[in-house]
Design a protein around this motif. Structure first.
Motif, PDB file in Angstrom:
ATOM      1  N   ILE A 167       0.841  -1.203   0.000  1.00  0.00           N
ATOM      2  CA  ILE A 167       0.000   0.000   0.000  1.00  0.00           C
ATOM      3  C   ILE A 167       0.875   1.252   0.000  1.00  0.00           C
ATOM      4  CG2 ILE A 167      -1.633   1.355   1.375  1.00  0.00           C
ATOM      5  CD1 ILE A 167      -2.847  -1.375   2.265  1.00  0.00           C
ATOM      6  N   ALA A 168       1.873   1.287   0.868  1.00  0.00           N
ATOM      7  CA  ALA A 168       2.765   2.460   0.944  1.00  0.00           C
ATOM      8  C   ALA A 168       3.528   2.655  -0.357  1.00  0.00           C
ATOM      9  CB  ALA A 168       3.734   2.301   2.117  1.00  0.00           C
ATOM     10  N   THR A 169       3.979   1.568  -0.953  1.00  0.00           N
ATOM     11  CA  THR A 169       4.718   1.662  -2.212  1.00  0.00           C
ATOM     12  C   THR A 169       3.812   2.176  -3.329  1.00  0.00           C
ATOM     13  OG1 THR A 169       6.181  -0.125  -1.525  1.00  0.00           O
ATOM     14  CG2 THR A 169       6.104   0.372  -3.883  1.00  0.00           C
ATOM     15  N   GLY A 170       2.591   1.690  -3.381  1.00  0.00           N
ATOM     16  CA  GLY A 170       1.629   2.176  -4.376  1.00  0.00           C
ATOM     17  C   GLY A 170       1.392   3.666  -4.244  1.00  0.00           C
ATOM     18  N   GLN A 171       1.280   4.143  -3.014  1.00  0.00           N
ATOM     19  CA  GLN A 171       1.084   5.572  -2.785  1.00  0.00           C
ATOM     20  C   GLN A 171       2.299   6.383  -3.231  1.00  0.00           C
ATOM     21  OE1 GLN A 171       0.176   5.434   1.408  1.00  0.00           O
ATOM     22  NE2 GLN A 171      -2.032   5.243   1.045  1.00  0.00           N
ATOM     23  N   LYS A 172       3.484   5.875  -2.948  1.00  0.00           N
ATOM     24  CA  LYS A 172       4.708   6.572  -3.359  1.00  0.00           C
ATOM     25  C   LYS A 172       4.831   6.616  -4.877  1.00  0.00           C
ATOM     26  CE  LYS A 172       7.347   5.523   0.805  1.00  0.00           C
ATOM     27  NZ  LYS A 172       8.458   4.741   1.379  1.00  0.00           N
ATOM     28  N   VAL A 173       4.526   5.502  -5.531  1.00  0.00           N
ATOM     29  CA  VAL A 173       4.593   5.458  -6.992  1.00  0.00           C
ATOM     30  C   VAL A 173       3.593   6.441  -7.585  1.00  0.00           C
ATOM     31  CG1 VAL A 173       4.148   4.004  -9.009  1.00  0.00           C
ATOM     32  CG2 VAL A 173       5.506   3.113  -7.122  1.00  0.00           C
ATOM     33  N   GLN A 174       2.406   6.505  -7.014  1.00  0.00           N
ATOM     34  CA  GLN A 174       1.405   7.443  -7.512  1.00  0.00           C
ATOM     35  C   GLN A 174       1.887   8.887  -7.361  1.00  0.00           C
ATOM     36  OE1 GLN A 174      -2.287   7.908  -5.386  1.00  0.00           O
ATOM     37  NE2 GLN A 174      -3.382   8.490  -7.249  1.00  0.00           N
ATOM     38  N   GLN A 175       2.516   9.210  -6.248  1.00  0.00           N
ATOM     39  CA  GLN A 175       3.046  10.557  -6.045  1.00  0.00           C
ATOM     40  C   GLN A 175       4.124  10.883  -7.076  1.00  0.00           C
ATOM     41  OE1 GLN A 175       4.320  10.445  -1.959  1.00  0.00           O
ATOM     42  NE2 GLN A 175       2.293  10.959  -1.157  1.00  0.00           N
ATOM     43  N   VAL A 176       4.985   9.923  -7.362  1.00  0.00           N
ATOM     44  CA  VAL A 176       6.037  10.135  -8.360  1.00  0.00           C
ATOM     45  C   VAL A 176       5.414  10.382  -9.733  1.00  0.00           C
ATOM     46  CG1 VAL A 176       7.924   9.001  -9.602  1.00  0.00           C
ATOM     47  CG2 VAL A 176       7.824   8.870  -7.113  1.00  0.00           C
ATOM     48  N   ILE A 177       4.410   9.589 -10.081  1.00  0.00           N
ATOM     49  CA  ILE A 177       3.748   9.753 -11.383  1.00  0.00           C
ATOM     50  C   ILE A 177       3.060  11.112 -11.457  1.00  0.00           C
ATOM     51  CG2 ILE A 177       1.860   8.910 -12.841  1.00  0.00           C
ATOM     52  CD1 ILE A 177       2.656   6.055 -11.941  1.00  0.00           C
ATOM     53  N   GLN A 178       2.407  11.535 -10.392  1.00  0.00           N
ATOM     54  CA  GLN A 178       1.751  12.841 -10.390  1.00  0.00           C
ATOM     55  C   GLN A 178       2.763  13.975 -10.556  1.00  0.00           C
ATOM     56  OE1 GLN A 178      -0.648  12.821  -6.818  1.00  0.00           O
ATOM     57  NE2 GLN A 178      -2.351  11.829  -7.853  1.00  0.00           N
ATOM     58  N   ASN A 179       3.894  13.878  -9.883  1.00  0.00           N
ATOM     59  CA  ASN A 179       4.945  14.889 -10.047  1.00  0.00           C
ATOM     60  C   ASN A 179       5.493  14.876 -11.465  1.00  0.00           C
ATOM     61  OD1 ASN A 179       4.794  15.870  -7.434  1.00  0.00           O
ATOM     62  ND2 ASN A 179       6.335  14.465  -6.664  1.00  0.00           N
ATOM     63  N   MET A 180       5.656  13.679 -12.013  1.00  0.00           N
ATOM     64  CA  MET A 180       6.131  13.547 -13.380  1.00  0.00           C
ATOM     65  C   MET A 180       5.151  14.205 -14.356  1.00  0.00           C
ATOM     66  SD  MET A 180       7.465   9.957 -15.017  1.00  0.00           S
ATOM     67  CE  MET A 180       5.834   9.327 -15.282  1.00  0.00           C
ATOM     68  N   CYS A 181       3.865  14.025 -14.131  1.00  0.00           N
ATOM     69  CA  CYS A 181       2.847  14.624 -15.004  1.00  0.00           C
ATOM     70  C   CYS A 181       2.882  16.151 -14.925  1.00  0.00           C
ATOM     71  CB  CYS A 181       1.462  14.103 -14.639  1.00  0.00           C
ATOM     72  SG  CYS A 181       1.222  12.363 -15.074  1.00  0.00           S
ATOM     73  N   LYS A 182       3.091  16.684 -13.736  1.00  0.00           N
ATOM     74  CA  LYS A 182       3.224  18.135 -13.592  1.00  0.00           C
ATOM     75  C   LYS A 182       4.444  18.628 -14.366  1.00  0.00           C
ATOM     76  CE  LYS A 182       1.051  18.286  -9.050  1.00  0.00           C
ATOM     77  NZ  LYS A 182       1.259  18.457  -7.606  1.00  0.00           N
ATOM     78  N   ASN A 183       5.538  17.868 -14.292  1.00  0.00           N
ATOM     79  CA  ASN A 183       6.749  18.240 -15.026  1.00  0.00           C
ATOM     80  C   ASN A 183       6.527  18.173 -16.538  1.00  0.00           C
ATOM     81  OD1 ASN A 183       8.149  18.677 -12.659  1.00  0.00           O
ATOM     82  ND2 ASN A 183       9.054  16.645 -12.626  1.00  0.00           N
ATOM     83  N   ILE A 184       5.792  17.162 -16.991  1.00  0.00           N
ATOM     84  CA  ILE A 184       5.492  17.046 -18.422  1.00  0.00           C
ATOM     85  C   ILE A 184       4.738  18.280 -18.892  1.00  0.00           C
ATOM     86  CG2 ILE A 184       4.065  15.808 -20.115  1.00  0.00           C
ATOM     87  CD1 ILE A 184       4.816  13.210 -18.593  1.00  0.00           C
ATOM     88  N   ASN A 185       3.739  18.689 -18.129  1.00  0.00           N
ATOM     89  CA  ASN A 185       2.964  19.873 -18.498  1.00  0.00           C
ATOM     90  C   ASN A 185       3.822  21.132 -18.500  1.00  0.00           C
ATOM     91  OD1 ASN A 185       0.401  18.718 -19.018  1.00  0.00           O
ATOM     92  ND2 ASN A 185      -0.008  18.581 -16.841  1.00  0.00           N
ATOM     93  N   SER A 186       4.700  21.241 -17.520  1.00  0.00           N
ATOM     94  CA  SER A 186       5.567  22.409 -17.429  1.00  0.00           C
ATOM     95  C   SER A 186       6.549  22.466 -18.597  1.00  0.00           C
ATOM     96  CB  SER A 186       6.334  22.372 -16.103  1.00  0.00           C
ATOM     97  OG  SER A 186       7.249  23.433 -16.018  1.00  0.00           O
ATOM     98  N   VAL A 187       7.168  21.342 -18.899  1.00  0.00           N
ATOM     99  CA  VAL A 187       8.136  21.289 -20.000  1.00  0.00           C
ATOM    100  C   VAL A 187       7.438  21.539 -21.332  1.00  0.00           C
ATOM    101  CG1 VAL A 187       9.673  19.740 -21.283  1.00  0.00           C
ATOM    102  CG2 VAL A 187       9.803  19.841 -18.790  1.00  0.00           C
ATOM    103  N   ALA A 188       6.237  20.992 -21.491  1.00  0.00           N
ATOM    104  CA  ALA A 188       5.482  21.200 -22.735  1.00  0.00           C
ATOM    105  C   ALA A 188       5.181  22.677 -22.941  1.00  0.00           C
ATOM    106  CB  ALA A 188       4.197  20.381 -22.718  1.00  0.00           C
ATOM    107  N   ALA A 189       4.825  23.368 -21.881  1.00  0.00           N
ATOM    108  CA  ALA A 189       4.550  24.803 -21.973  1.00  0.00           C
ATOM    109  C   ALA A 189       5.816  25.568 -22.363  1.00  0.00           C
ATOM    110  CB  ALA A 189       4.002  25.320 -20.643  1.00  0.00           C
ATOM    111  N   GLU A 190       6.939  25.182 -21.781  1.00  0.00           N
ATOM    112  CA  GLU A 190       8.205  25.838 -22.112  1.00  0.00           C
ATOM    113  C   GLU A 190       8.608  25.566 -23.557  1.00  0.00           C
ATOM    114  OE1 GLU A 190      11.326  25.147 -19.242  1.00  0.00           O
ATOM    115  OE2 GLU A 190       9.902  25.327 -17.585  1.00  0.00           O
ATOM    116  N   PHE A 191       8.437  24.332 -24.014  1.00  0.00           N
ATOM    117  CA  PHE A 191       8.747  23.996 -25.405  1.00  0.00           C
ATOM    118  C   PHE A 191       7.868  24.785 -26.365  1.00  0.00           C
ATOM    119  CE2 PHE A 191      11.190  20.205 -24.198  1.00  0.00           C
ATOM    120  CZ  PHE A 191      12.181  20.246 -25.158  1.00  0.00           C
ATOM    121  N   GLU A 192       6.596  24.907 -26.036  1.00  0.00           N
ATOM    122  CA  GLU A 192       5.677  25.639 -26.904  1.00  0.00           C
ATOM    123  C   GLU A 192       6.114  27.102 -27.037  1.00  0.00           C
ATOM    124  OE1 GLU A 192       1.016  25.360 -27.319  1.00  0.00           O
ATOM    125  OE2 GLU A 192       1.564  26.576 -25.578  1.00  0.00           O
TER     126      GLU A 192
END
Length: 94
Positions: A53-78
């Protein structure tokens, strides 16, 4: 006409899908542990459930942070693509 073009919408869409898929990692429902059985390994099983359960929560947090970074980088690239495209158009016309 833009000579260079990033697709912020595509990146955002992919990040949104990834984030949605990661929500299942945290949706484990109720975990019932058998605290009465004295079978060898029962304590390890309980500990493993907590770890999963704890590992699943940590992985989800990492994925959410990664998604925020994807959006940020995409905006910068645009923004960068628009600037470079304008410069290229200026140089072509000159």
């Amino acid at each position: 006409m833009d000579l260079l073009q990033s697709s912020r919408e595509e990146a955002s869409g992919a990040a949104t899908q990834l984030m949605g898929a990661s929500n299942g990692l945290n949706d484990v429902g109720t975990v019932t542990k058998d605290t009465e059985t004295t079978v060898a390994g029962n304590a390890n099983a309980q500990s493993s459930a907590d770890t999963a359960i704890a590992t699943g929560q940590k992985v989800q947090q990492v994925i959410q942070n990664m998604c925020k970074n994807i959006n940020s980088v995409a905006a910068e690239f645009e923004a960068m693509d628009k600037d470079i495209s304008k410069e290229l158009q200026f140089n072509i016309k000159s």
